[in-house]
Write a protein that holds these residues in place. Structure first.
Motif, short mmCIF file in Angstrom:
data_model
loop_
_atom_site.label_atom_id
_atom_site.label_comp_id
_atom_site.label_asym_id
_atom_site.label_seq_id
_atom_site.Cartn_x
_atom_site.Cartn_y
_atom_site.Cartn_z
N ASP A 405 0.84 -1.20 0.00
CA ASP A 405 0.00 0.00 0.00
C ASP A 405 0.88 1.25 0.00
N LYS A 406 0.93 1.96 -1.12
CA LYS A 406 1.81 3.12 -1.26
C LYS A 406 1.48 4.25 -0.30
N LYS A 407 0.25 4.23 0.24
CA LYS A 407 -0.17 5.30 1.15
C LYS A 407 -0.01 4.92 2.63
N SER A 408 0.47 3.72 2.90
CA SER A 408 0.59 3.28 4.30
C SER A 408 1.70 4.03 5.02
N LYS A 409 1.60 4.08 6.32
CA LYS A 409 2.56 4.81 7.14
C LYS A 409 3.96 4.24 6.99
N ILE A 410 4.08 2.92 6.97
CA ILE A 410 5.42 2.34 6.93
C ILE A 410 6.12 2.62 5.60
N VAL A 411 5.36 2.73 4.52
CA VAL A 411 5.95 3.07 3.21
C VAL A 411 6.43 4.51 3.21
N LYS A 412 5.59 5.42 3.72
CA LYS A 412 5.95 6.85 3.73
C LYS A 412 7.14 7.11 4.65
N ARG A 413 7.16 6.46 5.82
CA ARG A 413 8.28 6.66 6.75
C ARG A 413 9.58 6.10 6.17
N SER A 414 9.51 4.97 5.51
CA SER A 414 10.70 4.37 4.90
C SER A 414 11.29 5.30 3.84
N GLN A 415 10.43 5.88 3.02
CA GLN A 415 10.88 6.78 1.97
C GLN A 415 11.45 8.08 2.55
N LEU A 416 10.86 8.54 3.66
CA LEU A 416 11.35 9.77 4.29
C LEU A 416 12.77 9.58 4.84
N ILE A 417 13.01 8.46 5.50
CA ILE A 417 14.34 8.21 6.05
C ILE A 417 15.36 7.98 4.93
N ARG A 418 14.93 7.31 3.86
CA ARG A 418 15.82 7.16 2.69
C ARG A 418 16.24 8.53 2.17
N ASP A 419 15.29 9.45 2.04
CA ASP A 419 15.59 10.80 1.54
C ASP A 419 16.51 11.55 2.49
N MET A 420 16.34 11.32 3.81
CA MET A 420 17.21 11.96 4.79
C MET A 420 18.65 11.49 4.62
N LEU A 421 18.85 10.18 4.44
CA LEU A 421 20.19 9.64 4.29
C LEU A 421 20.85 10.11 2.99
N ILE A 422 20.06 10.21 1.93
CA ILE A 422 20.58 10.75 0.66
C ILE A 422 21.02 12.19 0.86
N HIS A 423 20.18 12.97 1.55
CA HIS A 423 20.50 14.38 1.83
C HIS A 423 21.81 14.49 2.62
N GLU A 424 22.00 13.61 3.61
CA GLU A 424 23.22 13.65 4.41
C GLU A 424 24.45 13.35 3.56
N ARG A 425 24.33 12.38 2.66
CA ARG A 425 25.48 12.06 1.81
C ARG A 425 25.78 13.20 0.84
N GLU A 426 24.73 13.78 0.27
CA GLU A 426 24.93 14.84 -0.72
C GLU A 426 25.48 16.12 -0.10
N THR A 427 25.14 16.37 1.16
CA THR A 427 25.61 17.59 1.83
C THR A 427 26.89 17.37 2.63
N GLY A 428 27.38 16.12 2.65
CA GLY A 428 28.64 15.83 3.32
C GLY A 428 28.54 15.68 4.83
N ILE A 429 27.34 15.50 5.36
CA ILE A 429 27.21 15.35 6.81
C ILE A 429 26.90 13.90 7.19
N ALA A 430 27.06 12.96 6.27
CA ALA A 430 26.80 11.54 6.55
C ALA A 430 27.78 11.03 7.60
#
Length: 482
Positions: A405-430
């Motif tokens: 279910d693309k609208k479920s909480k666990i899907v949205k939270r998983s994608q949010l944390i993925r985006d956070m980790l990508i942001h950290e790598r791209e900004t050099g704060i990983a």
């Protein structure tokens, strides 16, 4: 800048630990050679390839002895022919296997560094005697802990309040009882690995009196974790997080396997990957649970399931199920946009790979640190967790439905944390601590001894878990009497 050779002493059982250590070594800023020194016990750890530039030194005698022991155990259980004498013989074989890397003669076969003082990366959950081999080549020791067991990490890094999670008498920070008990058990097991060092003095008389076989001292600990998801832990700067980098996996799949996976995935829009760890991949899985998985898979005919499982262990597998054994490019699979769910035993590497790729998980912890990781999954809201004994095909079916279910909480939270980790790598704060090896090269053991908390400040009963042992004995006695 001086050059330092790097030695990797890895875990004998877990292939998931190896890529973490290899990635750290490749990303280090040291300019010397990298030696892959291994005592494998399973096929996976024996065949797992290191990068081509690494110098390979593998000792396989323990592997073949362990294989014979496993066959003997399987036959004994199957034929029910066990006896006290058989058990004692198998125990003696196991001790011999565990102590085989302690042979001082083996140290002569470990390549010697010709550069400045070398650095040894040691998996603290591997063979304890690797510490002795590192000392024999005069290497500075750093620990790489892919598993997250807080008491062990604190003990090795000289963190304050080392005993808070592992002693019921002396406590500062109070985690829940489950974590305290888990840490206590994990701490005891961790100590058993390094007990190999003093035992080797008895098993190999030629090692008596050698300083190489004393217990390990504090040093830098590289932890495959991330501050955002890990539990609170008293720390020193000797604890270095490396969970933020993208673990590099050497490509080991055959062309046939890659084509088979690609052909299967092309037939479906959604894919669910199932991998429950090294010890279930060989097909040794209770029939009841096997049937439960098959029933759940049959309820989703339009979803493709890839299961790391011995193909001939399932009779008439469903059309939408691909069974594969041997090496599977797990991280590459999880990177696929078609991947909508990951059924896992929640090993630390699998957990982090799911986080990095934004794949919701169905966690089924089996042993060790996996129960602690399951609490992280629940707290972060990125998946559903249950144990195998309480599982039913209905529970598993509903969990899969939430992953799809693309609208479920666990899907949205998983994608949010993925985006956070990508942001950290791209900004050099990983949290990529690979640069810390260069800092370690500049430190001396006297720096650790002088500035960091010595083990002597920890009460004897807390260091050796005597309070927990006493409590266990009392409770067992009460249970036996009543």
């Amino acid at each position: 800048m001086s050059s330092h050779d790097l030695y990797i002493f890895s875990h004998p059982l877990s292939t998931s630990h190896l890529p973490t250590m290899f990635t750290l070594a490749k990303r280090s800023q040291l300019s010397g050679k990298v030696y892959d020194v291994r005592w494998p016990l399973l096929d996976g750890t024996k065949t797992c390839k290191a990068p081509e530039i690494f110098v390979k030194t593998h000792f396989t005698s323990a592997f073949y002895r362990f294989k014979r022991l496993k066959t003997n155990v399987d036959n004994t259980v199957k034929n029910r022919q066990g006896s006290l004498f058989v058990f004692i013989d198998m125990l003696n074989q196991l001790i011999s296997i565990l102590l085989s890397p302690c042979s001082f003669a083996i140290s002569e076969k470990v390549p010697k560094s010709t550069e400045s003082q070398p650095i040894a990366l040691i998996d603290p959950y591997g063979f304890g005697c690797t510490v002795a081999h590192a000392r024999a080549i005069d290497a500075k020791i750093a620990y790489v802990a892919p598993m997250i067991e807080s008491s062990s990490i604190q003990a090795l890094s000289a963190s304050p309040l080392t005993s808070y999670a592992s002693s019921m008498i002396q406590g500062g920070i109070e985690p829940n009882l489950r974590n305290r008990l888990g840490n206590a058990i994990g701490h005891i097991v961790f100590r058993l690995f390094f007990v190999q060092l003093p035992l080797a003095k008895w098993y190999y008389p030629q090692s008596r009196g050698l300083k190489h076989f004393s217990l390990p001292t504090e040093s830098m600990v590289f932890v495959n974790g991330h501050k955002f998801v890990d539990q609170v832990l008293p720390r020193t700067n000797l604890i270095v997080d490396i969970g933020g980098f993208h673990v590099e996996h050497e490509e080991r799949s055959t062309e046939d396997a890659k084509n088979q996976i690609a052909s299967f995935m092309a037939q479906y829009d959604d894919i669910v990957f199932i991998s429950l760890g090294t010890f279930t991949a060989d097909g040794q899985f209770p029939k009841l649970w096997k049937k439960m998985f098959i029933k759940a898979i049959l309820k989703y005919p339009k979803v493709g399931f890839i299961w790391k499982f011995k193909p001939d262990s399932v009779e008439k597998p469903p059309r939408n199920l691909l069974l594969l054994d041997g090496f599977i490019p797990q991280n590459s699979l999880l990177e696929s946009p078609k991947m909508t769910g990951f059924i896992t035993n929640l090993g630390q590497n699998s957990f982090l790979e799911a986080l990095r790729n934004g794949v919701p998980v169905i966690g089924i912890p089996i042993l060790g640190d996996q129960s602690v990781t399951s609490e992280k999954v629940t707290r972060l809201g990125i998946g559903i967790v249950f144990s195998l004994p309480e599982a039913t095909d209905e529970i598993l079916t509903n969990a899969i439905r939430k992953c799809l279910d693309k609208k479920s909480k666990i899907v949205k939270r998983s994608q949010l944390i993925r985006d956070m980790l990508i942001h950290e790598r791209e900004t050099g704060i990983a949290t990529d601590g690979s640069h810390a090896l260069s800092r370690l090269a500049k430190l001396k053991q006297t720096d650790f001894d002088k500035f960091y908390l010595p083990k002597s400040s920890i009460p004897f009963y807390a260091y050796w878990m005597l309070d927990w042992a006493l409590l266990t004995f009392v409770l067992a006695t009460i249970f036996a009497l009543f």
